[in-house]
Structure formats: structure tokens, C-alpha cells
Write an enzyme that holds these catalytic residues in place. Sequence first.
Site, PDB file in Angstrom:
ATOM      1  N   CYS A  81       0.863  -1.187   0.000  1.00  0.00           N
ATOM      2  CA  CYS A  81       0.000   0.000   0.000  1.00  0.00           C
ATOM      3  C   CYS A  81       0.893   1.229   0.000  1.00  0.00           C
ATOM      4  O   CYS A  81       1.266   1.745   1.049  1.00  0.00           O
ATOM      5  CB  CYS A  81      -0.904   0.016   1.223  1.00  0.00           C
ATOM      6  SG  CYS A  81      -2.026  -1.369   1.339  1.00  0.00           S
ATOM      7  N   CYS A 164      -4.181  -8.286   6.473  1.00  0.00           N
ATOM      8  CA  CYS A 164      -4.037  -7.256   5.450  1.00  0.00           C
ATOM      9  C   CYS A 164      -5.294  -6.395   5.397  1.00  0.00           C
ATOM     10  O   CYS A 164      -6.416  -6.913   5.326  1.00  0.00           O
ATOM     11  CB  CYS A 164      -3.788  -7.904   4.088  1.00  0.00           C
ATOM     12  SG  CYS A 164      -3.740  -6.726   2.718  1.00  0.00           S
ATOM     13  N   GLN A 287     -10.673 -10.081 -12.028  1.00  0.00           N
ATOM     14  CA  GLN A 287     -10.371  -8.807 -11.385  1.00  0.00           C
ATOM     15  C   GLN A 287     -10.482  -8.933  -9.866  1.00  0.00           C
ATOM     16  O   GLN A 287     -11.425  -9.523  -9.352  1.00  0.00           O
ATOM     17  CB  GLN A 287     -11.325  -7.728 -11.887  1.00  0.00           C
ATOM     18  CG  GLN A 287     -11.108  -7.330 -13.340  1.00  0.00           C
ATOM     19  CD  GLN A 287      -9.935  -6.375 -13.518  1.00  0.00           C
ATOM     20  OE1 GLN A 287      -9.168  -6.135 -12.601  1.00  0.00           O
ATOM     21  NE2 GLN A 287      -9.791  -5.829 -14.711  1.00  0.00           N
ATOM     22  N   CYS A 420      -4.790  -0.095 -17.649  1.00  0.00           N
ATOM     23  CA  CYS A 420      -4.236  -0.138 -16.299  1.00  0.00           C
ATOM     24  C   CYS A 420      -2.981   0.718 -16.194  1.00  0.00           C
ATOM     25  O   CYS A 420      -2.355   0.770 -15.135  1.00  0.00           O
ATOM     26  CB  CYS A 420      -3.935  -1.578 -15.876  1.00  0.00           C
ATOM     27  SG  CYS A 420      -2.738  -2.418 -16.933  1.00  0.00           S
TER      28      CYS A 420
END
Length: 555
Positions: A81, A164, A287, A420
Amino acid sequence: MLKKNDMAVVTISDMGVDGEGIGKVDGYTLFVKDAVIGDVVNVKVMKAKKQYGYARLMGIVEPSPHRVKPVCPVARQCGGCQIQSLAYEKQLEFKSNKVRGNLIRIGGFEEDQIDRIMEPIAGMKEPYHYRNKAQYPIGKDKEGNLTAGFYAGRTHQIISNLDCALGMPVNRQILEKVLSYMEENHISAYDETTGKGLVRHVLIRCGFTTDEIMVCIVINGNKLPRGEKLAESLAEIPGMKSITYNINQENTNVIMGKEVRLLWGQEYITDYIGNVKYQISPLSFFQVNPVQTNVLYGQALEYAGLTGNETVWDVYCGIGTISLFLAQKAGKVYGVEIVPQAIEDAKKNAQINGIQNAEFFVGKAEDVLPDYYVQYAKEHPGETAHADVIVVDPPRKGCEESVLETMVNMGPERIVYVSCDSATLARDLKYLCGKGYELEKVRAVDMFPMTGHVETVVLLSQQKPDDTIEIDLDLDELDATSAELKATYQEIKDYVLKEFGLKVSSLYISQVKRKCGIEVGENYNLPKSENARVPQCPKEKEDAIKAALKYFAMI
């Protein structure tokens, strides 16, 4: 100029493509991981180049008003992250600016055009626990205890983390059961250095709509000892549907091997995007954020503007996620994907949903699409392959130029590009807009909150002649043949409008005449300016003009 190991105080004024902070010291640019816009930080220069350098965050002198405390206690060490320390509304602003900047800088589009057509970024109401898939490496901590977590950025050092913030809460329970099974049965963890040890990774997938759960143990061997004990324990978890193990004995960074064996339940789970049902196996691509996938594909469907009769090509179709979404409102959908297993999944998913108007091809898009175009021309003399709409969702590297060229040759009214990577998107849009297409709409979609990644969907449409170029057409100067004298351009226009409800330009009529072997002179489509773009007649209008030419006995 700063050099390696120098210390400095930097005010972070911008952020890079991967979420790293950017600041200047006496005009010298520094990239600082873990710093956010507005921070004033102490840094140590780790690498110094002539124009810029990379520095390590040593301490925060004055925190940014946009800095927040990360939900995850190991966010900085893990690195998965990259921007969890940045307030979510500011993350969305950063990602939107990233897309905008690439379109202007790389694509060459005017700022006012992008600001006019770019829609607000689609963010999430709840930007945590959105991932339906997690792959945990298994290893040992410094004390020699078994652990699971994630690799620290650009390393293969496992940062222990069973909770997580982006994954599903049930992941912890699953990992605890796997680690307990390994300890009780003396099952070793894989060691990359020696190539020894059995358990490499644990793959977990969860169906957001169905609540179905899959667990797949990736092993460096042919068998999972006492695997029935693990299956028995995992099967106690509500929603568990599939427990398998995957064999990967290669010395590689690739997580999954090719062979999957069933331990308990079935080899797949199911989930939905919108009202389309998908069957997902351990090796399937799907996805990872189903909530935003629904938003992304819904936007693509809206941009496609389908009415029920269109022929659509979905290039880089994967397991048919977008194809089947589009097939609900299209006449016919063709999907192209290089991975054979993905195409098998696509066909299976079409069957599950009773979708009969979707057909799939295995192969590289840069091979399949041009080959199809050439073969169609051979099998249909005098005709060219045509698509009303083409949708592309390429990998990060974008589309091969041969794919872009064939797309242009097929003359779709609209192209929907799902990307993307907004940098390669901008590059490809520059090519397409140089070949007669116009960028009409852009929308960024935040598929991966707390990270620097962002998806983008754009709409391109064929440029209308009146919108793009000025053309001198003096019909008196054209070389009139006896055939041409049978009908004027205006009579052909009137016929096409009356019979087909279509408006066609003199340019299009001239193009079709030339295709049909009717001489129209050398200056029929020369633009006034050297760099002007000349649009090509769409297939629907070409067919209508040909009908008019036949009606007037000109062909």
C-alpha cells in the site's frame, strides 16, 4: 548538487507515478518513498544522478494536512500500500491528476480538451477489504517460526501480516489453520535460497456476491502430506467450496504452477459481476476488486453505446469478463486472448450464462486481429472486415501497433479503451487520434485504493468530416465518366437518406466510387492543410452508398 549519503530537509510538492513524494532542494529533484504531498521531511540521499536523486525518509519535520495514520501497522515495511498514509480524497485527486497529466504530456492533448471531457474519478465508499484474492508467501521469521505475509517492496523478505487491510477478514482464519497444520505435521516452508521446503504460497479467493471461498496451497512437490487433515480443518469455515493444491517445482518467481489437484469440494468457485456469473479456478484471471470492476465495466458498456445489433470485438478478453458483459446488449461479440485456459474459461462462462452471441479466439491480439482482417478480405472479395465497436483492455505495455493499425482498418464507429497504465494509454490514443479518431470521454476508476495504481476507461469515436477538416470538392473539376453522369452526388445523398436514414458526405461517396472502380479524379479527397486527417467511410455508410450506385446503374 546533492550526493549519496547527504542529509536534507525537503518539502514534498508532488507525487510520482508510484506514489513516491517529490520535492526539490536548491532546484535538485528528490524522490522520497513514503512521503506525501505537503510533508516537510528529513531525508538521506541514497542514489544521486545528475538531474535527480532518490532519498530515504528519515523523519517527518512537519506532517502534511493530508497525512493520515495508516490502518495497517506494517504498511511502510510491506510496501504493498504505497499511499495508505495519504487521505483517501487526496489519493483520488492524485490519481485523477496522474491520468490527466499523462494524456497531456504523452498524448499531446490540449489541457482545455482534457478538462472538458474528463469525468470525475470513480472512487470507493469503503476503500479497504476490497480484494477478493490474496497470495501469501509462507516462510520463517527471524526466530525460525513459520509465518505468512507479503514480500517487502523489491525484495523477497516476508513481512509477517495475517490481517491485510485490503484483504478479506476470513484470510486470517485460513492462514492460522494452514500454519497450525504445517506445525503439527512438520511440514516445511519453501526456502528460495536452497530450493528446499514444501509449502510456497497460500492462494485465497472469495466470492463477494456468493460468499464462496477457495484455498489453494502451492507446493514444491508432488503431494501434500496428510492433506486430508488440512482439508478437514478448512472445510469448517462457512462458505468454503474449494480446497486444492498446486504443483510448482520450478526455481522461479512465478507463483503458480500448471497443475492443480483437488483435495476437497470442487475445483472452482463462482461469483458475479453485475448479473453475469463467472466460474473461477485457481489459475483463472479475475479482477481482484469486484465492486469497482462492476463500475469499470459498466462505464465501458455505457461508452460502447450498444443498441442490440452491433458487432463488437473485445481484444485481450481474458476469461471473457468484458465480452460477456457486452454480449448482453450487442448483436455479436468476438473475444481474443493469448492464454488457452482463459479462453476455455470464457467459453464455459458463456455457457453458464446462456450467452450464445459470443465467440472466442486463442492467440496474440497482434496476430489474431490482423490475420482475421486479411482472411476476411480473401473470403469476401471486395469487402473488408468491420466492427461497430472495438473494446481493448491490454496489459500494462499497451497495444502493439499492429493491433492499433488493424483496429483503424476495421473502421469501428467507437473504440472503448480500458487501461491499467495511463502512460501507455496516452501513447496509444495519440496514434488512434492521428488516424481519424477523436477522444470524446475519459474516466479514471480507482480499482486499487491505497496503492498508486489507477484504471482508466476512454471513448473514441470516428471523426466526422465537418468536425475535423475542410475539403475542397469542385465536382466540375472531377473527371466525369459516363457512369458518373447517371447520378449526381446530391441525388446519391438524397437516395441514401431516404432509403437508409443516413447522411453521407461527398467525400464518402467519392471514396466508395473509387473502391468500385469508378474514376473520380485525383483531387477528390485532398485536404486544405498538409497535416489534416482524412476520415474513412464507415462500413454501414459504404454499404448504403453502394446500394445507391447499384440503383442508379453505376455499378
